[in-house]
Design an enzyme around this catalytic site. Sequence first.
Site, PDB file in Angstrom:
ATOM      1  N   TYR A   1       0.834  -1.202   0.000  1.00 50.33           N
ATOM      2  CA  TYR A   1       0.000   0.000   0.000  1.00 50.33           C
ATOM      3  C   TYR A   1       0.870   1.253   0.000  1.00 50.33           C
ATOM      4  O   TYR A   1       0.624   2.202  -0.743  1.00 50.33           O
ATOM      5  CB  TYR A   1      -0.918  -0.009   1.228  1.00 50.33           C
ATOM      6  CG  TYR A   1      -1.969   1.067   1.236  1.00 50.33           C
ATOM      7  CD1 TYR A   1      -3.185   0.879   0.591  1.00 50.33           C
ATOM      8  CD2 TYR A   1      -1.752   2.279   1.889  1.00 50.33           C
ATOM      9  CE1 TYR A   1      -4.162   1.871   0.588  1.00 50.33           C
ATOM     10  CE2 TYR A   1      -2.720   3.278   1.892  1.00 50.33           C
ATOM     11  CZ  TYR A   1      -3.923   3.058   1.243  1.00 50.33           C
ATOM     12  OH  TYR A   1      -4.878   4.046   1.238  1.00 50.33           O
TER      13      TYR A   1
ATOM     14  N   LYS B   1       1.024   4.153  -2.926  1.00 49.89           N
ATOM     15  CA  LYS B   1       0.653   5.542  -2.648  1.00 49.89           C
ATOM     16  C   LYS B   1       1.846   6.488  -2.773  1.00 49.89           C
ATOM     17  O   LYS B   1       1.690   7.655  -3.155  1.00 49.89           O
ATOM     18  CB  LYS B   1       0.006   5.654  -1.267  1.00 49.89           C
ATOM     19  CG  LYS B   1      -1.345   4.952  -1.173  1.00 49.89           C
ATOM     20  CD  LYS B   1      -2.350   5.490  -2.190  1.00 49.89           C
ATOM     21  CE  LYS B   1      -3.719   4.869  -2.051  1.00 49.89           C
ATOM     22  NZ  LYS B   1      -4.692   5.389  -3.031  1.00 49.89           N
TER      23      LYS B   1
END
Length: 348
Positions: free
Chosen positions: A197, A201
């Site tokens: 993640y 991002k």
Amino acid sequence: MSKNIVGITRQSPPLDTTAPFDTSSLQEKTIVITGGASGFGKGFAKRWANCGATVIIGDIDTTQGKAFVEELRKETANPSHQFIRCNVTDWQSQVDLFRTAAELSPHRRIDQVVANAGVQELGTKLDQPQNLDKDEPPKPQWTTVDVNLIGVLYTVHLAMFWLPKNPAPASDAQPDRHLLLIGSVASLIPFAGHIQYSIAKHGVLGLFRSLRATSWKDGIRVNLLMPYFMDTPMIHPGGKVFLAGIGMGKHEDVVEAASRFAADVSIRGRALVLGPRVKLDDDGHLLPPDSQEAEEISSFEVFGHDFEEVEAFTSRYVKILNAVEAARGYIGWAGDIVKAIFSPFTRG
């Protein structure tokens, strides 16, 4: 020697997020939102549909997506809202989403794109040993990176194709060319236990910072939202234990920040972090929640001073782009002059 190229990257000034904004510019705009059947995407769609925009949602959840669009059509009396099933990790699926969205748009164009689709940590855990009794590990599954980064890159690539098909916007009432990226506080900080993640991002942040330096040449304004942990049903009960006492942001604050970006066509190249609501003094120090000295705020601008000091390569590259754009303008002007001189006179 440092170079300041803020002016030639066409960035707008830092934002005053406490100032009011007018959503009337959203009327009759067509906005494509990936992952629009739930979460932030659903909040964006509902808010903007009620401002007069036509929203076209791409999502993998057919049941929820269709039901939501039917709800929007009834609520706004606008039959043009659409749901199109889309798997953002599949290139052809996204191609079909954008082509169909343009065909179904009331004015046959796409004004804004929101690269919103995302998932929580799924797939291989990079920080956990796996099958140590085997000779080699299994092939990793990069599900989170595929959705949260590769899917976003597909969306951006298609936005950079479809948005320039609009006439160049000259006022709020004319077509827009807006790309809104959805990052996360994990774009800025290490996100322990969620490496995929965090990688994805961080990648979205890198995409934003690079793209906004050159997107102006196609008349496209690019902005970024980076929400902190939000007080929504998506937060697992176990996660709320870890977040106890830290404070979480509000879903509606993210929707309002996105609406400011969508509605104000003058905003270009800005990034906001959305977090818990706080009060600050003039020096940026926290005030008690019951303080009467300041308004409660939840959004904070970051990277507001990008391009004030850059290395020689970036400075030269962006200046060359400016020179090319200027040359195109001069060539067009010269061509018009030549046509005017050598074209035959018309008789009244």
